[in-house]
Design an enzyme around this catalytic site. Structure first.
Site, PDB file in Angstrom:
ATOM      1  N   GLU A   1     -13.154 -24.005 -48.536  1.00 53.54           N
ATOM      2  CA  GLU A   1     -12.963 -22.606 -48.149  1.00 53.54           C
ATOM      3  C   GLU A   1     -14.280 -21.961 -47.710  1.00 53.54           C
ATOM      4  OE1 GLU A   1     -10.335 -21.015 -47.472  1.00 53.54           O
ATOM      5  OE2 GLU A   1      -9.009 -22.611 -48.150  1.00 53.54           O
TER       6      GLU A   1
ATOM      7  N   GLN B   1     -15.895 -18.735 -40.919  1.00 50.56           N
ATOM      8  CA  GLN B   1     -16.627 -18.671 -39.638  1.00 50.56           C
ATOM      9  C   GLN B   1     -16.694 -20.009 -38.906  1.00 50.56           C
ATOM     10  OE1 GLN B   1     -17.720 -15.587 -39.058  1.00 50.56           O
ATOM     11  NE2 GLN B   1     -17.957 -14.729 -41.093  1.00 50.56           N
ATOM     12  N   THR B   2     -16.004 -21.037 -39.386  1.00 47.76           N
ATOM     13  CA  THR B   2     -16.111 -22.338 -38.711  1.00 47.76           C
ATOM     14  C   THR B   2     -14.714 -22.923 -38.485  1.00 47.76           C
ATOM     15  OG1 THR B   2     -18.131 -22.637 -39.998  1.00 47.76           O
ATOM     16  CG2 THR B   2     -17.359 -24.547 -38.780  1.00 47.76           C
TER      17      THR B   2
ATOM     18  N   GLY C   1     -24.157 -23.375 -40.055  1.00 51.17           N
ATOM     19  CA  GLY C   1     -24.639 -21.999 -39.958  1.00 51.17           C
ATOM     20  C   GLY C   1     -24.409 -21.226 -41.248  1.00 51.17           C
TER      21      GLY C   1
ATOM     22  N   TYR D   1     -10.970 -13.225 -51.232  1.00 49.44           N
ATOM     23  CA  TYR D   1     -10.213 -14.265 -50.534  1.00 49.44           C
ATOM     24  C   TYR D   1     -10.419 -15.628 -51.206  1.00 49.44           C
ATOM     25  CZ  TYR D   1      -8.959 -18.038 -47.566  1.00 49.44           C
ATOM     26  OH  TYR D   1      -8.413 -19.212 -47.148  1.00 49.44           O
TER      27      TYR D   1
ATOM     28  N   ASP E   1      -6.981 -13.736 -45.678  1.00 50.54           N
ATOM     29  CA  ASP E   1      -8.059 -13.923 -44.703  1.00 50.54           C
ATOM     30  C   ASP E   1      -7.636 -13.274 -43.375  1.00 50.54           C
ATOM     31  OD1 ASP E   1      -6.159 -15.583 -43.655  1.00 50.54           O
ATOM     32  OD2 ASP E   1      -7.485 -17.317 -43.402  1.00 50.54           O
TER      33      ASP E   1
ATOM     34  N   CYS F   1       1.126 -17.651 -35.158  1.00 51.49           N
ATOM     35  CA  CYS F   1       0.808 -16.252 -34.855  1.00 51.49           C
ATOM     36  C   CYS F   1      -0.687 -16.199 -34.520  1.00 51.49           C
ATOM     37  CB  CYS F   1       1.149 -15.384 -36.073  1.00 51.49           C
ATOM     38  SG  CYS F   1       1.232 -13.639 -35.692  1.00 51.49           S
TER      39      CYS F   1
HETATM   40 FE1  SF4 Z   1       3.482 -13.382 -35.135  1.00 49.61          FE
HETATM   41 FE2  SF4 Z   1       5.412 -13.508 -33.294  1.00 49.61          FE
HETATM   42 FE3  SF4 Z   1       5.844 -14.436 -35.772  1.00 49.61          FE
HETATM   43 FE4  SF4 Z   1       5.625 -11.807 -35.296  1.00 49.61          FE
HETATM   44  S1  SF4 Z   1       7.224 -13.190 -34.539  1.00 49.61           S
HETATM   45  S2  SF4 Z   1       4.679 -12.942 -36.983  1.00 49.61           S
HETATM   46  S3  SF4 Z   1       4.065 -11.775 -33.699  1.00 49.61           S
HETATM   47  S4  SF4 Z   1       4.392 -15.253 -34.247  1.00 49.61           S
END
Ligand code: SF4
Length: 584
Positions: free
Chosen positions: A270, A275-276, A314, A353, A371, A425
């Site tokens: 973690e 950042q990586t 880094g 986190y 996160d 997402c």
């Molecule tokens: Fe993300 Fe689309 Fe799922 Fe909504 S429906 S949580 S915008 S991937």
């Protein structure tokens, strides 16, 4: 739908699921029972029944059981009729405007659905269930446990995710009932699956039928009711949590730190992942654990060795803080990694986190691990335009998630949300809503605002610092130096460099000024490195001098180029110039 050759009889007994003995005009006949459900409340001795004489001479039994009178109610018991009824009813123009195709028995995934329909530009699956179980005007299904029915309902949910429209259509094979409800006594799993499917966008319909001894047709819609307790038990949030867990288990990526996730391994991964990118971390993680497999090894490691293992990742303070925390664990906890959220949070360099991630992934504690991925998913799900850079927003998301973390799946729930943010997402580019298991909950998707959410204010603009980097060489060795023990890139090694962007003439003058006589020199070009608050814009020169040792500059070390890789951690800020270290 009409039946021909119907005769009345009186039920005697049912020796097994497939046959019944019926008294027809004083003679005991063996009758085929198509409905293999229990039907115990229907098939009682003496009940008036209606049977159809088969026109198939090859059949052992001459008769099929079609209907039974239950008090004043006629109940159709033909389990093969509901599919046909629904298809006929649809063709009559019910439910859809314009049907272009109806196909029975359509295979999808590992299920075979009763009907596949193309109508009004949509592709539709319909699973049909006949209902004969009635008590006090309430009809229920199933009358015996049916794993197959659960599987069908689950598959319909998947179909909805993949863009189909889906229905479970209960054909109530009688008239005059008050409402339909899943039978939680015989098979609660079916009721729960049906409830979840309804939340996921599967349409649940029930229609009663006008029935007679020799006919049946679909009539009126019947309300579908789920028990209040089910709302409590599988409310929307619980459903959301279960969906995340289910999706994660089926879709998670195999990553080295997901194998044997003890607290130390989770912690190392973690911290590295901050950042990586995941791909970049894999080899670092494996090498780190090989060299420093325990908290004790980390606590006792030489600083140079630790920084060397971190070289390229880094943010070197992360590694230093880990070592401080490891020493804390050795002193305060006798080398045993703490196992409560509060104790983990008290360790150096561990914030909410990481404490949540270690608590949940390693110990299964129901603590949130929020996160950037989770903030993005939750902001889009709720359609929130609050600034996710704010601590107060992060805190609110943590408070919102904590009560809905499943006690028995805290790790998979947290990792599921993170994974969803990482691969579905996504932060850059369009989110893959079509693949998202949570799309039916998603406010941003509903409003078409996913690309505008989350809102994140920009931090302070980074300060730009010009620097000139020197690769001083004398044919055998090159010069490096150790950075100060505090501040940016503390205690790491670097090529000599100064503030400002020097021309070649200025670089020669500087070289002479520190006692190094240039023999030959070459401009190496420009490079940029971005830290969180500063950007280095660098100009580089390779300067071959007569003898490195003649410098009057304190702190220079003269090393062979290969030693950079072996002993002296040079941070990735100098990556561009490292490639020239070995060439003379
Ligand atoms: Fe993300 Fe689309 Fe799922 Fe909504 S429906 S949580 S915008 S991937």
């Amino acid at each position: 739908m009409h039946y021909v050759n119907i005769r009345k009889g009186s039920f005697i007994e049912r020796p097994n699921r497939f046959i019944a003995y019926i008294d027809i005009e004083g003679k005991k006949e063996t009758v085929h029972v198509k409905n293999t459900g229990r039907c115990a409340e229907l098939l009682v001795p003496g009940a008036p029944v209606y049977v159809q004489e088969t026109d198939n001479p090859a059949r052992k039994t001459r008769w099929d059981l079609i209907a039974v009178e239950k008090g004043k109610r006629m109940v159709n018991m033909d389990s093969q009729i509901p599919n046909k009824l629904v298809a006929e009813w649809l063709r009559e123009g019910n439910l859809f405007e314009e049907i272009t195709r109806i196909r029975p028995e359509y295979t999808y995934g590992s299920s075979r659905f009763d009907l596949y329909v193309e109508a009004d530009g949509k592709k539709i699956f319909i699973e049909v269930k006949g209902v004969t179980l009635e008590e006090d005007g309430v009809v229920r299904f199933p009358d015996a446990p049916s794993e197959r029915a659960v599987k069908h309902v689950e598959e319909l949910k998947t179909a909805v995710r993949e863009g189909y429209e889906a229905y479970v259509f209960f054909v109530v094979q009688m008239k005059g009932v008050r409402y339909f409800t899943p039978n939680m006594d015989t098979h609660p799993a079916f009721g729960e699956a049906l409830f979840r499917a309804s939340k996921a966008g599967v349409h649940i319909l029930a229609y009663d039928c006008e029935t007679g001894k020799d006919y049946i047709h679909i009539e009126d819609e019947v309300p579908v009711a789920f028990a209040d307790t089910m709302e409590d038990k599988i409310g929307e949030e619980t459903y959301l949590a279960e969906t995340v867990v289910e999706w994660y288990r089926a879709n998670k990526r195999e990553l080295p730190w997901r194998k044997e996730p003890d607290a130390y391994r989770v912690w190392v991964s973690e911290i590295m992942l901050q950042q990586t990118r995941v791909e970049a971390v894999k080899s670092y993680y494996e090498r780190f654990l090989r060299e420093l497999p325990t908290v004790k090894d980390l606590a006792e490691a030489e600083e140079d060795k630790l920084l060397k293992l971190w070289e390229g990742l880094g943010y070197y303070n992360r590694a230093r803080n880990m070592q401080k925390a490891a020493r804390q664990i050795m002193i305060d906890c006798h080398g045993v990694f703490p196992d409560t959220y509060e104790e983990i949070l008290s360790l150096k360099g561990i914030g909410n986190y990481t404490a949540g991630a270690i608590s949940a992934f390693a110990y299964g504690l129901p603590k949130p691990a929020v996160d950037g991925n989770v903030l993005r998913v939750i902001s889009r799900l709720t359609g929130s335009r609050e600034d996710i850079a704010k601590q107060s927003v992060r805190k609110r998301v943590e408070d919102m998630l904590e009560p809905i973390i499943p006690k028995d799946a805290a790790s998979d729930f947290n990792q599921g949300l993170i994974e969803l943010g990482a691969i579905v997402c996504v932060p850059n580019g369009e989110p893959k809503c079509g693949e998202c298991p949570l799309s039916c909950f998603c406010e941003a998707r509903r409003q078409g605002t996913a690309s505008e959410i989350p809102v994140k204010s920009r931090g302070k603009a980074r300060r730009i610092e010009e620097r000139t980097v020197f690769l001083f060489k004398d044919g055998k060795k090159l010069a490096i130096r150790k950075r100060p023990p505090k501040g940016l890139l503390a205690s790491l090694y670097e090529f000599p460099n100064v503030q400002g962007s020097m021309s070649m003439e200025e670089a020669v003058a500087y070289s002479k000024g520190i006692g190094l006589m240039p023999v030959r020199m070459k401009a190496l070009g420009n490079a940029k490195h971005i830290f969180s608050h500063i950007e280095w814009h660098m100009t580089g020169y390779e300067i071959i001098v007569d003898e490195l040792e003649r410098t009057n500059e304190k702190g220079f070390l003269f090393i062979r180029a290969e030693e950079i890789g072996e002993e002296y951690p040079v941070p990735s800020a100098f990556e561009y110039y490292k490639r020239y270290a070995g060439t003379i």
